[in-house]
Design a protein around this motif. Structure first.
Motif, PDB file in Angstrom:
ATOM      1  N   THR A 129       0.852  -1.191   0.000  1.00  0.00           N
ATOM      2  CA  THR A 129       0.000   0.000   0.000  1.00  0.00           C
ATOM      3  C   THR A 129       0.880   1.230   0.000  1.00  0.00           C
ATOM      4  O   THR A 129       2.051   1.179   0.365  1.00  0.00           O
ATOM      5  N   GLY A 130       0.320   2.311  -0.415  1.00  0.00           N
ATOM      6  CA  GLY A 130       1.088   3.556  -0.425  1.00  0.00           C
ATOM      7  C   GLY A 130       0.343   4.644  -1.175  1.00  0.00           C
ATOM      8  O   GLY A 130      -0.837   4.501  -1.533  1.00  0.00           O
ATOM      9  N   ARG A 131       1.047   5.690  -1.410  1.00  0.00           N
ATOM     10  CA  ARG A 131       0.465   6.853  -2.074  1.00  0.00           C
ATOM     11  C   ARG A 131       1.463   7.329  -3.119  1.00  0.00           C
ATOM     12  O   ARG A 131       2.661   7.447  -2.831  1.00  0.00           O
ATOM     13  N   VAL A 132       0.999   7.590  -4.330  1.00  0.00           N
ATOM     14  CA  VAL A 132       1.864   8.072  -5.403  1.00  0.00           C
ATOM     15  C   VAL A 132       1.668   9.579  -5.519  1.00  0.00           C
ATOM     16  O   VAL A 132       0.539  10.067  -5.662  1.00  0.00           O
ATOM     17  N   THR A 133       2.789  10.289  -5.445  1.00  0.00           N
ATOM     18  CA  THR A 133       2.732  11.760  -5.514  1.00  0.00           C
ATOM     19  C   THR A 133       3.704  12.285  -6.559  1.00  0.00           C
ATOM     20  O   THR A 133       4.564  11.558  -7.059  1.00  0.00           O
ATOM     21  N   ARG A 134       3.570  13.562  -6.827  1.00  0.00           N
ATOM     22  CA  ARG A 134       4.562  14.241  -7.667  1.00  0.00           C
ATOM     23  C   ARG A 134       5.881  14.293  -6.905  1.00  0.00           C
ATOM     24  O   ARG A 134       5.949  13.948  -5.735  1.00  0.00           O
ATOM     25  N   LYS A 135       6.894  14.797  -7.574  1.00  0.00           N
ATOM     26  CA  LYS A 135       8.211  14.891  -6.963  1.00  0.00           C
ATOM     27  C   LYS A 135       8.201  15.693  -5.663  1.00  0.00           C
ATOM     28  O   LYS A 135       8.995  15.450  -4.764  1.00  0.00           O
ATOM     29  N   ASP A 136       7.267  16.637  -5.561  1.00  0.00           N
ATOM     30  CA  ASP A 136       7.221  17.474  -4.348  1.00  0.00           C
ATOM     31  C   ASP A 136       6.765  16.684  -3.117  1.00  0.00           C
ATOM     32  O   ASP A 136       6.869  17.151  -1.987  1.00  0.00           O
ATOM     33  N   GLY A 137       6.226  15.449  -3.337  1.00  0.00           N
ATOM     34  CA  GLY A 137       5.829  14.592  -2.236  1.00  0.00           C
ATOM     35  C   GLY A 137       4.485  14.915  -1.623  1.00  0.00           C
ATOM     36  O   GLY A 137       4.046  14.238  -0.703  1.00  0.00           O
ATOM     37  N   THR A 138       3.804  15.956  -2.099  1.00  0.00           N
ATOM     38  CA  THR A 138       2.516  16.323  -1.509  1.00  0.00           C
ATOM     39  C   THR A 138       1.367  16.266  -2.497  1.00  0.00           C
ATOM     40  O   THR A 138       0.237  16.020  -2.105  1.00  0.00           O
ATOM     41  N   THR A 139       1.629  16.477  -3.767  1.00  0.00           N
ATOM     42  CA  THR A 139       0.558  16.472  -4.763  1.00  0.00           C
ATOM     43  C   THR A 139       0.298  15.049  -5.228  1.00  0.00           C
ATOM     44  O   THR A 139       1.147  14.436  -5.880  1.00  0.00           O
ATOM     45  N   PRO A 140      -0.885  14.488  -4.873  1.00  0.00           N
ATOM     46  CA  PRO A 140      -1.179  13.107  -5.283  1.00  0.00           C
ATOM     47  C   PRO A 140      -1.416  12.989  -6.790  1.00  0.00           C
ATOM     48  O   PRO A 140      -1.911  13.920  -7.425  1.00  0.00           O
ATOM     49  N   LEU A 141      -1.051  11.848  -7.341  1.00  0.00           N
ATOM     50  CA  LEU A 141      -1.294  11.549  -8.744  1.00  0.00           C
ATOM     51  C   LEU A 141      -2.400  10.504  -8.851  1.00  0.00           C
ATOM     52  O   LEU A 141      -2.440   9.557  -8.063  1.00  0.00           O
ATOM     53  N   ALA A 142      -3.264  10.663  -9.826  1.00  0.00           N
ATOM     54  CA  ALA A 142      -4.367   9.720 -10.027  1.00  0.00           C
ATOM     55  C   ALA A 142      -4.091   8.842 -11.240  1.00  0.00           C
ATOM     56  O   ALA A 142      -3.300   9.199 -12.117  1.00  0.00           O
ATOM     57  N   ASN A 143      -4.748   7.690 -11.285  1.00  0.00           N
ATOM     58  CA  ASN A 143      -4.686   6.773 -12.430  1.00  0.00           C
ATOM     59  C   ASN A 143      -3.261   6.357 -12.791  1.00  0.00           C
ATOM     60  O   ASN A 143      -2.875   6.377 -13.948  1.00  0.00           O
ATOM     61  N   VAL A 144      -2.490   6.003 -11.791  1.00  0.00           N
ATOM     62  CA  VAL A 144      -1.112   5.570 -11.996  1.00  0.00           C
ATOM     63  C   VAL A 144      -1.030   4.064 -11.771  1.00  0.00           C
ATOM     64  O   VAL A 144      -1.541   3.545 -10.777  1.00  0.00           O
ATOM     65  N   TRP A 145      -0.389   3.349 -12.699  1.00  0.00           N
ATOM     66  CA  TRP A 145      -0.159   1.919 -12.531  1.00  0.00           C
ATOM     67  C   TRP A 145       1.103   1.729 -11.712  1.00  0.00           C
ATOM     68  O   TRP A 145       2.136   2.338 -11.981  1.00  0.00           O
ATOM     69  N   VAL A 146       1.028   0.857 -10.736  1.00  0.00           N
ATOM     70  CA  VAL A 146       2.189   0.546  -9.910  1.00  0.00           C
ATOM     71  C   VAL A 146       2.469  -0.940 -10.079  1.00  0.00           C
ATOM     72  O   VAL A 146       1.587  -1.773  -9.885  1.00  0.00           O
ATOM     73  N   LEU A 147       3.693  -1.262 -10.449  1.00  0.00           N
ATOM     74  CA  LEU A 147       4.090  -2.652 -10.637  1.00  0.00           C
ATOM     75  C   LEU A 147       5.088  -3.036  -9.560  1.00  0.00           C
ATOM     76  O   LEU A 147       5.953  -2.257  -9.188  1.00  0.00           O
ATOM     77  N   LEU A 148       4.952  -4.253  -9.084  1.00  0.00           N
ATOM     78  CA  LEU A 148       5.856  -4.781  -8.082  1.00  0.00           C
ATOM     79  C   LEU A 148       6.658  -5.902  -8.711  1.00  0.00           C
ATOM     80  O   LEU A 148       6.095  -6.848  -9.261  1.00  0.00           O
ATOM     81  N   PHE A 149       7.981  -5.797  -8.644  1.00  0.00           N
ATOM     82  CA  PHE A 149       8.851  -6.839  -9.164  1.00  0.00           C
ATOM     83  C   PHE A 149       9.525  -7.539  -8.001  1.00  0.00           C
ATOM     84  O   PHE A 149       9.965  -6.895  -7.048  1.00  0.00           O
ATOM     85  N   TRP A 150       9.599  -8.847  -8.086  1.00  0.00           N
ATOM     86  CA  TRP A 150      10.200  -9.641  -7.025  1.00  0.00           C
ATOM     87  C   TRP A 150      11.358 -10.416  -7.611  1.00  0.00           C
ATOM     88  O   TRP A 150      11.244 -11.052  -8.647  1.00  0.00           O
ATOM     89  N   LYS A 151      12.489 -10.378  -6.934  1.00  0.00           N
ATOM     90  CA  LYS A 151      13.666 -11.111  -7.381  1.00  0.00           C
ATOM     91  C   LYS A 151      13.993 -12.192  -6.365  1.00  0.00           C
ATOM     92  O   LYS A 151      13.855 -11.986  -5.162  1.00  0.00           O
ATOM     93  N   LYS A 152      14.409 -13.338  -6.855  1.00  0.00           N
ATOM     94  CA  LYS A 152      14.865 -14.392  -5.960  1.00  0.00           C
ATOM     95  C   LYS A 152      16.134 -13.927  -5.260  1.00  0.00           C
ATOM     96  O   LYS A 152      16.900 -13.135  -5.793  1.00  0.00           O
ATOM     97  N   ASP A 153      16.376 -14.434  -4.049  1.00  0.00           N
ATOM     98  CA  ASP A 153      17.547 -14.043  -3.269  1.00  0.00           C
ATOM     99  C   ASP A 153      18.840 -14.208  -4.052  1.00  0.00           C
ATOM    100  O   ASP A 153      19.754 -13.408  -3.940  1.00  0.00           O
ATOM    101  N   SER A 154      18.915 -15.252  -4.872  1.00  0.00           N
ATOM    102  CA  SER A 154      20.148 -15.543  -5.599  1.00  0.00           C
ATOM    103  C   SER A 154      20.453 -14.504  -6.671  1.00  0.00           C
ATOM    104  O   SER A 154      21.538 -14.476  -7.210  1.00  0.00           O
ATOM    105  N   GLU A 155      19.481 -13.655  -6.982  1.00  0.00           N
ATOM    106  CA  GLU A 155      19.690 -12.662  -8.050  1.00  0.00           C
ATOM    107  C   GLU A 155      20.116 -11.307  -7.500  1.00  0.00           C
ATOM    108  O   GLU A 155      20.308 -10.377  -8.257  1.00  0.00           O
ATOM    109  N   TYR A 156      20.276 -11.164  -6.200  1.00  0.00           N
ATOM    110  CA  TYR A 156      20.686  -9.872  -5.637  1.00  0.00           C
ATOM    111  C   TYR A 156      22.169  -9.666  -5.796  1.00  0.00           C
ATOM    112  O   TYR A 156      22.950 -10.542  -5.793  1.00  0.00           O
TER     113      TYR A 156
END
Length: 156
Positions: A129-156
């Motif tokens: 969970t979280g909130r997506v904002t502009r660079k200023d950190g206060t202006t929220p952005l709407a309709n933004v896709w957020v993708l989560l990528f997961w790497k296996k431990d061996s790939e770090y």
């Protein structure tokens, strides 16, 4: 009377496998996080690692989390555990968080007998969970896709 005996023998013949045809099985239990409570309705699937094909044996876990995969030919098998409700992450035996059988541990099934204690502990899907904002950190952005990528431990 002869007809009844014939019908009985005929039914018995249908239930007895042909000579030389033998099968093993795999049993186990599926629990939730930390192995505390049983999970019901988890899809358990077999994979013939020697032939590289899905096995025809599958099961859903019972109320106590147990399952049985039956009628497995002697050979090398792998087992996958999947929550069809997508609350828990898929796992391939033994403790491999993956939907792909090639990362699993081989299970040697005898021509007759049962391989027991092929157990799994499934963990819930991560929720981010979280909130997506502009660079200023206060202006929220709407309709933004957020993708989560997961790497296996061996790939770090």
């Amino acid at each position: 009377m002869k007809k009844a005996i014939f019908v009985f023998l005929w039914l018995c013949a249908l239930l007895v496998p042909p000579a030389g045809v033998q099968a093993g099985s795999i049993t186990g239990r599926v629990t939730g996080p930390w192995g505390v409570f049983p999970l019901v309705g988890i899809l358990v699937q077999s994979y013939d690692a020697t032939a590289g094909v899905w096995g025809s044996s599958w099961a859903l876990t019972a109320a106590n989390g147990t399952y049985v995969l039956e009628d497995l030919a002697a050979g090398t098998w792998r087992v996958r555990f999947t929550d069809t409700n997508d609350f828990y992450l898929s796992e391939v035996y033994d403790n491999v968080l993956s939907a792909f059988f090639e990362y699993g541990t081989n299970i040697e099934v005898p021509s007759v007998g049962t391989v027991s204690n092929i157990n799994a502990t499934l963990y819930g899907c991560p929720i981010v969970t979280g909130r997506v904002t502009r660079k200023d950190g206060t202006t929220p952005l709407a309709n933004v896709w957020v993708l989560l990528f997961w790497k296996k431990d061996s790939e770090y």
